[in-house]
Design a protein around this motif. Structure first.
Motif, mmCIF file in Angstrom:
data_model
loop_
_atom_site.group_PDB
_atom_site.id
_atom_site.type_symbol
_atom_site.label_atom_id
_atom_site.label_comp_id
_atom_site.label_asym_id
_atom_site.label_seq_id
_atom_site.Cartn_x
_atom_site.Cartn_y
_atom_site.Cartn_z
ATOM 1 N N ALA A 98 0.837 -1.210 0.000
ATOM 2 C CA ALA A 98 0.000 0.000 0.000
ATOM 3 C C ALA A 98 0.868 1.255 0.000
ATOM 4 O O ALA A 98 0.577 2.213 -0.714
ATOM 5 C CB ALA A 98 -0.947 -0.008 1.195
ATOM 6 N N LEU A 99 1.929 1.256 0.789
ATOM 7 C CA LEU A 99 2.834 2.414 0.805
ATOM 8 C C LEU A 99 3.474 2.625 -0.569
ATOM 9 O O LEU A 99 3.542 3.749 -1.064
ATOM 10 C CB LEU A 99 3.935 2.221 1.859
ATOM 11 N N LEU A 100 3.924 1.546 -1.172
ATOM 12 C CA LEU A 100 4.591 1.654 -2.467
ATOM 13 C C LEU A 100 3.639 2.044 -3.596
ATOM 14 O O LEU A 100 4.014 2.799 -4.488
ATOM 15 C CB LEU A 100 5.282 0.330 -2.819
ATOM 16 N N CYS A 101 2.410 1.545 -3.562
ATOM 17 C CA CYS A 101 1.466 1.797 -4.657
ATOM 18 C C CYS A 101 0.595 3.036 -4.457
ATOM 19 O O CYS A 101 0.179 3.652 -5.433
ATOM 20 C CB CYS A 101 0.561 0.587 -4.858
ATOM 21 N N HIS A 102 0.308 3.379 -3.210
ATOM 22 C CA HIS A 102 -0.624 4.486 -2.965
ATOM 23 C C HIS A 102 0.022 5.713 -2.322
ATOM 24 O O HIS A 102 -0.619 6.745 -2.170
ATOM 25 C CB HIS A 102 -1.813 4.010 -2.142
ATOM 26 N N PHE A 103 1.270 5.591 -1.924
ATOM 27 C CA PHE A 103 2.050 6.722 -1.409
ATOM 28 C C PHE A 103 3.403 6.653 -2.121
ATOM 29 O O PHE A 103 4.438 6.474 -1.483
ATOM 30 C CB PHE A 103 2.218 6.623 0.110
ATOM 31 N N PRO A 104 3.397 6.764 -3.448
ATOM 32 C CA PRO A 104 4.590 6.443 -4.239
ATOM 33 C C PRO A 104 5.839 7.255 -3.942
ATOM 34 O O PRO A 104 6.937 6.762 -4.117
ATOM 35 C CB PRO A 104 4.138 6.635 -5.680
ATOM 36 N N THR A 105 5.693 8.476 -3.505
ATOM 37 C CA THR A 105 6.881 9.288 -3.222
ATOM 38 C C THR A 105 6.918 9.695 -1.758
ATOM 39 O O THR A 105 7.436 10.744 -1.411
ATOM 40 C CB THR A 105 6.917 10.547 -4.108
#
Length: 169
Positions: A98-105
């Protein structure tokens, strides 16, 4: 493991019970094998993910549904508790995805998943380090991390086949 659309860097050290979750939790996502009895005051969803030793592609197969569920609730500003039996592997990998896909930066929430062909294993390790700094019990297996990396790295998660998975070392 907990995540919130309101407070992205919430305290992940607490070990709440699904029967009596903290007041700030609106939604519980159980990604463990067994169905749990959750408090009636929260929305509860069970999307089972088997341990890597039991099924080498269980997380990959469930990530599309899991991330869609998380995104729809985060977009509504709901605070989410993600759990599994031990809180060390499957739930950690779900939150990492979720962090990688929905909070990409490492910035604001982005509703649509953002597969990133430029994603490196170093990026995954940095995000895992961030997650582990808030949840010291995090001990994801290499096989589960590989599934997260391949899903988030793919420009077409729906077209990802298990035999195409890259190694995560």
């Amino acid at each position: 493991t907990s995540m919130s659309g309101k407070e992205r860097h919430s305290d992940l050290n607490a070990t709440p019970s699904v029967e009596n979750p903290p007041r700030r939790v609106d939604v519980i996502l159980n990604c463990g094998e067994k169905e749990l009895k959750a408090s009636p005051r929260v929305m509860y969803r069970h999307i089972p993910v088997l341990p890597f030793k039991a099924d080498k592609h269980s997380l990959s197969a469930a990530l599309e549904e899991i991330l869609s569920f998380l995104a729809s609730n985060l977009a509504k500003g709901r605070s989410i508790l993600v759990c599994c039996e031990d809180g060390q592997d499957r739930s950690v990998c779900v939150v990492l995805a979720a962090l990688l896909c929905h909070f990409p930066t490492e910035g604001a929430f982005q509703e649509g998943p953002a597969p990133d062909p430029q994603l490196t294993k170093g990026d995954v390790r940095r995000r895992l380090g961030f997650l582990a700094s808030h949840h010291p019990a995090a001990r994801p297996t290499r096989g589960m991390l590989r599934q997260v990396y391949n899903y988030c790295h793919s420009s077409s998660p729906l077209g990802k086949h298990p035999e195409d998975m890259q190694s995560f070392k």
